[in-house]
Design a protein around this motif. Structure first.
Motif, PDB file in Angstrom:
ATOM      1  N   LEU A 122      68.594  56.210  38.645  1.00 24.79           N
ATOM      2  CA  LEU A 122      68.749  57.416  37.777  1.00 24.79           C
ATOM      3  C   LEU A 122      70.078  58.124  37.915  1.00 24.79           C
ATOM      4  O   LEU A 122      70.862  57.814  39.160  1.00 24.79           O
ATOM      5  CB  LEU A 122      67.689  58.312  38.125  1.00 24.79           C
ATOM      6  N   PRO A 123      70.597  58.892  37.080  1.00 24.49           N
ATOM      7  CA  PRO A 123      71.780  59.388  37.186  1.00 24.49           C
ATOM      8  C   PRO A 123      71.650  60.684  38.644  1.00 24.49           C
ATOM      9  O   PRO A 123      70.532  60.985  39.088  1.00 24.49           O
ATOM     10  CB  PRO A 123      72.019  60.396  36.096  1.00 24.49           C
ATOM     11  N   GLY A 124      72.909  61.023  39.146  1.00 21.60           N
ATOM     12  CA  GLY A 124      73.011  61.890  40.065  1.00 21.60           C
ATOM     13  C   GLY A 124      72.522  61.193  41.434  1.00 21.60           C
ATOM     14  O   GLY A 124      71.971  61.877  42.227  1.00 21.60           O
ATOM     15  N   ASN A 125      72.761  60.046  41.507  1.00 21.63           N
ATOM     16  CA  ASN A 125      72.475  59.286  42.913  1.00 21.63           C
ATOM     17  C   ASN A 125      71.032  59.411  43.111  1.00 21.63           C
ATOM     18  O   ASN A 125      70.663  59.428  44.448  1.00 21.63           O
ATOM     19  CB  ASN A 125      73.279  59.937  44.084  1.00 21.63           C
ATOM     20  N   GLN A 126      70.269  59.273  42.196  1.00 21.16           N
ATOM     21  CA  GLN A 126      68.692  59.079  42.388  1.00 21.16           C
ATOM     22  C   GLN A 126      68.260  57.683  41.911  1.00 21.16           C
ATOM     23  O   GLN A 126      68.857  56.905  41.317  1.00 21.16           O
ATOM     24  CB  GLN A 126      68.118  60.056  41.644  1.00 21.16           C
ATOM     25  N   VAL A 127      67.165  57.390  42.425  1.00 23.76           N
ATOM     26  CA  VAL A 127      66.428  56.110  41.964  1.00 23.76           C
ATOM     27  C   VAL A 127      64.961  56.659  41.652  1.00 23.76           C
ATOM     28  O   VAL A 127      64.336  57.551  42.255  1.00 23.76           O
ATOM     29  CB  VAL A 127      66.345  55.215  43.089  1.00 23.76           C
ATOM     30  N   GLU A 128      64.251  55.969  40.787  1.00 22.96           N
ATOM     31  CA  GLU A 128      62.997  56.147  40.468  1.00 22.96           C
ATOM     32  C   GLU A 128      61.881  55.212  41.130  1.00 22.96           C
ATOM     33  O   GLU A 128      62.232  53.862  41.235  1.00 22.96           O
ATOM     34  CB  GLU A 128      62.461  56.059  39.118  1.00 22.96           C
ATOM     35  N   ILE A 129      60.981  55.653  42.230  1.00 26.34           N
ATOM     36  CA  ILE A 129      60.254  54.785  42.875  1.00 26.34           C
ATOM     37  C   ILE A 129      58.689  55.072  42.201  1.00 26.34           C
ATOM     38  O   ILE A 129      58.203  55.911  41.751  1.00 26.34           O
ATOM     39  CB  ILE A 129      60.153  54.895  44.285  1.00 26.34           C
ATOM     40  N   GLU A 130      57.934  53.868  42.207  1.00 26.90           N
ATOM     41  CA  GLU A 130      56.602  53.627  41.945  1.00 26.90           C
ATOM     42  C   GLU A 130      55.826  53.937  43.257  1.00 26.90           C
ATOM     43  O   GLU A 130      55.840  52.866  44.088  1.00 26.90           O
ATOM     44  CB  GLU A 130      56.333  52.733  41.135  1.00 26.90           C
TER      45      GLU A 130
END
Length: 337
Positions: free
Chosen positions: A22-30
């Motif tokens: 994701l933008p902003g040095n983020q990730v999506e985790i499940e």
């Protein structure tokens, strides 16, 4: 860190699997209950595959069984295109279907042209593997590329529930193709990559001929082939791939003139690497002969990482230290095929 990696939160007990960046040095985790949440990269660590064997109970003591179920990576199916030089230096891409999940994928892939379907392949794509499509696609005929139709089933031994079959149509468009450049999971190369198994994937539906946008495709072809001759202009000119400067300065104060903020050293290095890969991809796609990256001397971390990645690029003929009298030992010249 790649999509499909198992990760653990530093300030909480949850574990999960990376599903997308994701933008902003983020990730999506499940996480284990199926919810997907955004998390800062600095707040998670990758779980080593050896962890379970390295920390087993001592002999004679019964190992405690984890109350948590095994984390299964369920997202990460991609159609990817890797740039190469064809016969006579013709700019081409080779297509790959990539499976970065823990599921086996019986699949078929075909082409749709003018509402006519032509089957290409039907195979079983094992977990954490890729399949190479045999025929290359020329960038010079980008506007004539077909719509790709991918159909797949999900299979995992012992799975407790069924998953809906994966059916996706993908038609490459100018802006999305230009914006899709990045690292390809499993394949460990850089190219143009489209994730197929996310709900918000841009899916191409069968449309009438009038809805096609040949002007955008022509603009992409001309920019990728390096044409600088006369071009037709329209009121809404699509974004074009512009040749980068022949010398790219990767010093962090040049890339972030407004300051570094709270970025860590690792995050600052990632900013430099992203700038490097973006400009190298543009140089290869636009037909440049060479490009020079100024990385400085420092502790050698950036230089070593650039050289490691350059060694894997199919579009790079060779690389060497740039003119020492001009740059010292702080620059690398890249010769493009």
């Amino acid at each position: 860190m790649n999509i499909g990696d198992k990760v653990r939160m530093l300030r909480a007990k949850e574990q999960g699997v990376v599903t997308r960046f994701l933008p902003g040095n983020q990730v999506e985790i499940e996480i284990e209950d199926g919810f997907r949440i955004p998390v800062l990269r600095s707040e998670i660590v990758v779980v080593s595959a050896l962890e379970s064997t390295r920390f087993q109970s001592a002999p004679g003591i019964e190992a405690q069984k984890s109350a948590k179920p095994e984390i299964i990576s369920s997202a990460g199916i991609y159609l990817a295109f890797v740039p190469q030089n064809g016969p006579g230096n013709l700019k081409i891409v080779v297509a790959y279907l990539v499976n970065n999940t823990d599921w086996d994928l019986p699949f078929s892939i075909g082409e749709e042209r003018e509402n006519r379907y032509s089957g290409l392949y039907a195979e079983v794509l094992k977990a954490r593997s890729f399949f190479k499509l045999g025929q290359p696609y020329a960038l010079a005929t980008f506007e004539n590329w077909p719509t790709f139709l991918i159909q797949a089933l999900w299979h995992r031994r012992g799975a407790a529930s069924l998953r809906e079959p994966l059916i996706r149509r993908l038609k490459c468009r100018t802006q999305s193709f230009q914006a899709s450049s990045g690292p390809i999971p499993v394949l460990n190369q850089t190219g143009h990559v489209f994730q197929l198994d996310v709900e918000d994937v841009e899916e191409e539906k069968p449309v009438a001929k009038e809805a096609a946008k040949p002007l955008d495709a022509t603009a992409l072809r001309e920019s990728l082939m390096g044409n600088t001759g006369k071009k037709e202009l329209s009121a809404k000119e699509p974004a074009k791939l512009v040749r980068p400067s022949s010398i790219i300065d990767l010093h962090i104060d040049k890339l972030l003139p407004n300051g570094f903020g709270s970025r860590t050293n690792a995050e600052l290095l990632e900013v430099q690497l992203q700038e490097f890969e973006k400009n190298l991809e543009k140089a290869i796609a636009s037909g440049m002969d060479d490009i020079t990256f100024i990385h400085g001397v420092g502790n050698g971390v950036l230089r070593n990482e650039l050289h490691r990645r350059l060694g894997k690029y199919p579009g790079v003929a060779y690389f060497e230290d740039a003119q020492k009298e001009k740059f010292g030992y702080g620059a690398t010249k890249v010769k493009i095929k």
